[in-house]
Design a protein around this motif. Structure first.
Motif, mmCIF file in Angstrom:
data_model
loop_
_atom_site.group_PDB
_atom_site.id
_atom_site.type_symbol
_atom_site.label_atom_id
_atom_site.label_comp_id
_atom_site.label_asym_id
_atom_site.label_seq_id
_atom_site.Cartn_x
_atom_site.Cartn_y
_atom_site.Cartn_z
ATOM 1 N N ASP A 139 9.014 3.859 10.241
ATOM 2 C CA ASP A 139 7.898 3.597 11.155
ATOM 3 C C ASP A 139 7.843 2.119 11.541
ATOM 4 N N GLU A 140 6.854 1.777 12.350
ATOM 5 C CA GLU A 140 6.780 0.416 12.904
ATOM 6 C C GLU A 140 6.568 -0.643 11.824
ATOM 7 N N ARG A 141 6.115 -0.223 10.634
ATOM 8 C CA ARG A 141 5.893 -1.196 9.555
ATOM 9 C C ARG A 141 7.029 -1.206 8.535
ATOM 10 N N GLY A 142 8.066 -0.424 8.821
ATOM 11 C CA GLY A 142 9.221 -0.435 7.924
ATOM 12 C C GLY A 142 9.183 0.616 6.827
ATOM 13 N N VAL A 176 12.234 3.101 16.362
ATOM 14 C CA VAL A 176 11.183 3.395 15.388
ATOM 15 C C VAL A 176 10.642 4.807 15.600
ATOM 16 N N GLY A 177 10.493 5.557 14.509
ATOM 17 C CA GLY A 177 9.878 6.872 14.579
ATOM 18 C C GLY A 177 10.819 8.018 14.921
ATOM 19 N N GLU A 221 0.849 -1.192 0.000
ATOM 20 C CA GLU A 221 0.000 0.000 0.000
ATOM 21 C C GLU A 221 0.883 1.239 0.000
ATOM 22 N N ARG A 222 0.428 2.263 -0.681
ATOM 23 C CA ARG A 222 1.193 3.513 -0.701
ATOM 24 C C ARG A 222 0.839 4.310 0.543
ATOM 25 N N ARG A 223 1.837 4.923 1.143
ATOM 26 C CA ARG A 223 1.580 5.750 2.321
ATOM 27 C C ARG A 223 2.149 7.131 2.061
ATOM 28 N N GLY A 225 8.365 4.524 0.867
ATOM 29 C CA GLY A 225 8.168 3.076 0.814
ATOM 30 C C GLY A 225 9.203 2.358 1.663
ATOM 31 N N PHE A 226 9.483 1.109 1.281
ATOM 32 C CA PHE A 226 10.414 0.265 2.034
ATOM 33 C C PHE A 226 11.802 0.337 1.425
ATOM 34 N N ALA A 227 12.797 -0.127 2.197
ATOM 35 C CA ALA A 227 14.119 -0.358 1.617
ATOM 36 C C ALA A 227 13.974 -1.463 0.564
#
Length: 193
Positions: A76-79, A33-34, A6-8, A13-15
């Protein structure tokens, strides 16, 4: 095929797969995190050093082989990775870290603003303070005071630029990138005699 994540908004995005990414504080410790700090990466697609420049390689890489990207951000907590600016653009005002990209984001959304750049200049009391340099959209009447007033309603006081200038254009290099070093030079004597 890779599953579409999902786009945030605001994140990059992720590494990439196989790339290790970490966020480190000024003391060289990994941050939780954060927390905002320097982004470092390591992986098969990351270059190993500068050709025939061992000093620069030693400066830009950690002892355990991570590349210091020069980007400042958080995970963030989801990477999801969010980049808030470049370490060389960081303004330290009264002991607080101020990230120009955050302030520029607010200014660029204001009515009549085409683009902005925020740079740090020397200040006798705060060490450094921010100066906003703004380009208006064609035909728009943009004034410094309302820009600063709107920022005061949205941001912590230490982040508010001390001065704002509306100009016709920003200095750019051949790639079209704003040359913040030239802006810093131009406005460096504003608060210092």
């Amino acid at each position: 095929y890779a599953q579409q994540s999902e786009r945030r908004g605001g994140t990059v995005g992720f590494a990439l797969p196989g790339v290790s990414l970490r966020v480190r504080g000024d003391d060289g410790q990994n941050l939780p995190v954060g927390e905002i700090g320097g982004i470092q990466v390591q992986g098969p697609n990351v270059f190993k050093g500068y050709w025939r420049m061992p000093e620069k390689t030693a400066e830009e890489f950690t002892a355990d082989g991570y590349f210091k990207t020069g980007d400042v951000g958080k995970v963030d907590e989801r990477g999801y990775v969010t980049i808030v600016g470049r370490s060389k653009d960081l303004i330290i005002s009264g002991g607080y870290n101020v990230y120009p990209a955050e302030i520029e984001g607010y200014i660029n959304e204001m009515n009549g603003v085409a683009e902005s750049a925020v740079v740090g200049v020397p200040h006798p009391d705060f060490g450094e303070v921010g100066v906003a340099v703004v380009i208006a959209k064609p035909g728009a009447d943009v004034q410094p005071e309302p820009i600063l007033a709107e920022l005061k309603a949205k941001l912590a006081n230490f982040k508010i630029p001390k001065r704002c200038f509306v100009v016709a254009e920003l200095p750019r290099n051949t790639m079209g990138k704003v040359q913040k070093n030239l802006l810093r030079e131009q406005y460096k004597a504003l608060f210092v005699l």
